[in-house]
Every structure is written in structure tokens, then in C-alpha cells.
Design a protein around this motif. Structure first.
Motif, PDB file in Angstrom:
ATOM      1  N   ASP A   1      -0.553  -0.585   7.297  1.00 18.31           N
ATOM      2  CA  ASP A   1      -0.272  -1.346   6.162  1.00 18.31           C
ATOM      3  C   ASP A   1      -0.557  -2.912   6.693  1.00 18.31           C
ATOM      4  OD1 ASP A   1       1.769  -1.996   7.839  1.00 18.31           O
ATOM      5  OD2 ASP A   1       3.369  -0.920   6.817  1.00 18.31           O
TER       6      ASP A   1
ATOM      7  N   LEU B   1       0.795  -1.264   0.107  1.00 19.48           N
ATOM      8  CA  LEU B   1      -0.003  -0.030   0.031  1.00 19.48           C
ATOM      9  C   LEU B   1       0.814   1.108  -0.068  1.00 19.48           C
ATOM     10  CD1 LEU B   1      -3.080   0.712   0.308  1.00 19.48           C
ATOM     11  CD2 LEU B   1      -2.777   0.584   2.815  1.00 19.48           C
TER      12      LEU B   1
ATOM     13  N   ALA C   1      -8.785  -1.783  13.299  1.00 18.30           N
ATOM     14  CA  ALA C   1      -7.978  -1.989  11.846  1.00 18.30           C
ATOM     15  C   ALA C   1      -6.877  -3.077  12.234  1.00 18.30           C
ATOM     16  CB  ALA C   1      -7.573  -0.840  11.233  1.00 18.30           C
TER      17      ALA C   1
ATOM     18  N   ALA D   1      -3.291   5.299   1.149  1.00 18.23           N
ATOM     19  CA  ALA D   1      -3.689   5.306   2.330  1.00 18.23           C
ATOM     20  C   ALA D   1      -4.457   6.561   2.667  1.00 18.23           C
ATOM     21  CB  ALA D   1      -2.700   5.164   3.094  1.00 18.23           C
TER      22      ALA D   1
ATOM     23  N   ALA E   1      -8.380  -0.754   6.948  1.00 19.19           N
ATOM     24  CA  ALA E   1      -9.015   0.489   7.225  1.00 19.19           C
ATOM     25  C   ALA E   1      -9.940   0.179   8.298  1.00 19.19           C
ATOM     26  CB  ALA E   1      -9.591   1.187   6.085  1.00 19.19           C
TER      27      ALA E   1
ATOM     28  N   ILE F   1      -7.504   6.903   0.910  1.00 19.00           N
ATOM     29  CA  ILE F   1      -8.749   6.028   1.465  1.00 19.00           C
ATOM     30  C   ILE F   1      -9.314   6.815   2.475  1.00 19.00           C
ATOM     31  CG2 ILE F   1      -9.054   3.818   2.904  1.00 19.00           C
ATOM     32  CD1 ILE F   1      -6.902   2.426   1.011  1.00 19.00           C
ATOM     33  N   CYS F   2      -8.654   7.254   3.374  1.00 18.92           N
ATOM     34  CA  CYS F   2      -9.274   8.193   4.447  1.00 18.92           C
ATOM     35  C   CYS F   2     -10.127   9.219   3.938  1.00 18.92           C
ATOM     36  CB  CYS F   2      -8.015   8.580   5.208  1.00 18.92           C
ATOM     37  SG  CYS F   2      -7.161   7.754   6.316  1.00 18.92           S
TER      38      CYS F   2
ATOM     39  N   ILE G   1     -12.011   2.477   0.245  1.00 16.80           N
ATOM     40  CA  ILE G   1     -11.002   1.534  -0.196  1.00 16.80           C
ATOM     41  C   ILE G   1     -11.239   1.470  -1.824  1.00 16.80           C
ATOM     42  CG2 ILE G   1     -10.583  -1.012  -0.532  1.00 16.80           C
ATOM     43  CD1 ILE G   1     -11.051  -0.959   2.872  1.00 16.80           C
TER      44      ILE G   1
ATOM     45  N   ILE H   1      -7.856  -4.497   3.509  1.00 16.27           N
ATOM     46  CA  ILE H   1      -7.542  -3.905   2.108  1.00 16.27           C
ATOM     47  C   ILE H   1      -6.855  -4.951   1.335  1.00 16.27           C
ATOM     48  CG2 ILE H   1      -6.383  -2.052   0.948  1.00 16.27           C
ATOM     49  CD1 ILE H   1      -6.401  -0.555   3.717  1.00 16.27           C
TER      50      ILE H   1
ATOM     51  N   VAL I   1      -5.687   3.907   8.411  1.00 19.01           N
ATOM     52  CA  VAL I   1      -4.990   3.075   7.429  1.00 19.01           C
ATOM     53  C   VAL I   1      -3.648   2.697   8.248  1.00 19.01           C
ATOM     54  CG1 VAL I   1      -4.539   2.452   5.087  1.00 19.01           C
ATOM     55  CG2 VAL I   1      -6.554   3.914   5.561  1.00 19.01           C
TER      56      VAL I   1
ATOM     57  N   CYS J   1     -15.423   2.851   5.358  1.00 19.22           N
ATOM     58  CA  CYS J   1     -14.096   2.274   4.910  1.00 19.22           C
ATOM     59  C   CYS J   1     -14.133   1.712   3.831  1.00 19.22           C
ATOM     60  CB  CYS J   1     -13.623   1.127   6.187  1.00 19.22           C
ATOM     61  SG  CYS J   1     -13.262   1.967   7.700  1.00 19.22           S
TER      62      CYS J   1
END
Length: 141
Positions: A34, A4, A60, A9, A115, A12-13, A133, A104, A32, A129
Motif C-alpha cells: 500500500d 488500495l 516495490a 491487491a 507492485a 494485481i498479483c 495493475i 499503482i 503489492v 506488474c
């Protein structure tokens, strides 16, 4: 794709928070991680409480560590609560088996991270989430 990126990341947020605003959810925090459980990005909206980071990360972290969504972990915990209490203690409080985090994955199904969100119901947290993604073209699991 093997890992990722920080750009993914953050997107995604941002995608998750955009979905939260569209749905008019309460102020959220989205994290997020990894594949090794390390922080890649975190965004907390104005008005979100100070607990949002710890809760989102715990969801997460558990998901990526156990290779399953936090919803699946919450279901497993019902049948084996002692194990999950021990796991949370072993993880020094970083593990939270409550709905609101998803894995993810890339197109081949490889886990790239997880996430997690906090601020709404578990269903709302999970929903945003997934949206975040999908906004970057990855798969939620």
C-alpha cells in the motif's frame, strides 16, 4: 479512491502472474504494497526461488517510498551511488533500486501503492506488474 483494497491487491498479483504465464517467463513472485509500504498481497508461483519475496518487496518498497518506479531509481542510483547505498542500509535491506516495480495510481494520479516482481529480467518483472495493475483498471507509473 483513497486506498488500495486487499481484493485489488490480490487481483494485481493474479493479473501479473497470468501475464507471466502468457509470456512463458520463469516462475515469479509478485508483491503489492500500500502507499505506506505495508504488505497487501504476495503470490509466489510453484518453482520460484525463496528470494522472490525479498527482492520483489525491496523493489516495490523503494518505489513507493521514493514515489518513482524502481527503474527510475536504478537510473538515479547511477549518478549518486553513495546515497543509494546509504539509503539501502538505512532501510535495513528493504530498499532495492533495480527495475521490476512500478507505482499503482488511481485515475487522478494519487499513489495507492506499488507492485514489484522478481523471477525474470527487470524488464519482464516490470512488464507483468504493469499488466496486473492495468487488469484492475488502475494506472501504472
Amino acid at each position: 479512491m483513497n486506498s488500495l483494497t486487499s481484493e485489488q491487491a490480490l487481483k494485481i498479483c493474479q493479473g501479473a502472474l497470468s501475464a507471466a504465464r502468457s509470456a512463458q517467463f520463469k516462475p515469479m513472485g509478485v508483491v503489492v504494497l500500500d502507499a505506506s509500504g505495508q504488505l497487501m498481497a504476495f503470490v509466489r508461483e510453484d518453482g520460484a526461488s525463496m528470494f522472490r519475496f525479498d527482492i520483489a518487496r525491496g523493489k516495490a518498497w523503494g518505489a513507493v517510498g521514493m514515489g518513482a518506479s524502481s527503474r527510475a531509481l536504478a537510473e538515479r542510483a547511477k549518478d549518486n551511488p553513495n546515497f543509494f547505498v546509504a539509503l539501502a542500509a538505512t532501510a535495513e535491506g528493504k530498499f532495492l533500486a533495480q527495475p521490476g516495480a512500478v507505482l499503482i495510481k488511481d485515475a487522478s494520479g494519487q499513489i495507492l501503492g506499488a507492485a514489484g516482481a522478481s523471477g525474470g529480467t527487470g524488464d519482464e518483472d516490470e512488464q507483468i506488474c504493469v499488466a496486473g495493475i492495468q487488469a484492475v483498471g488502475l494506472l501504472a507509473g
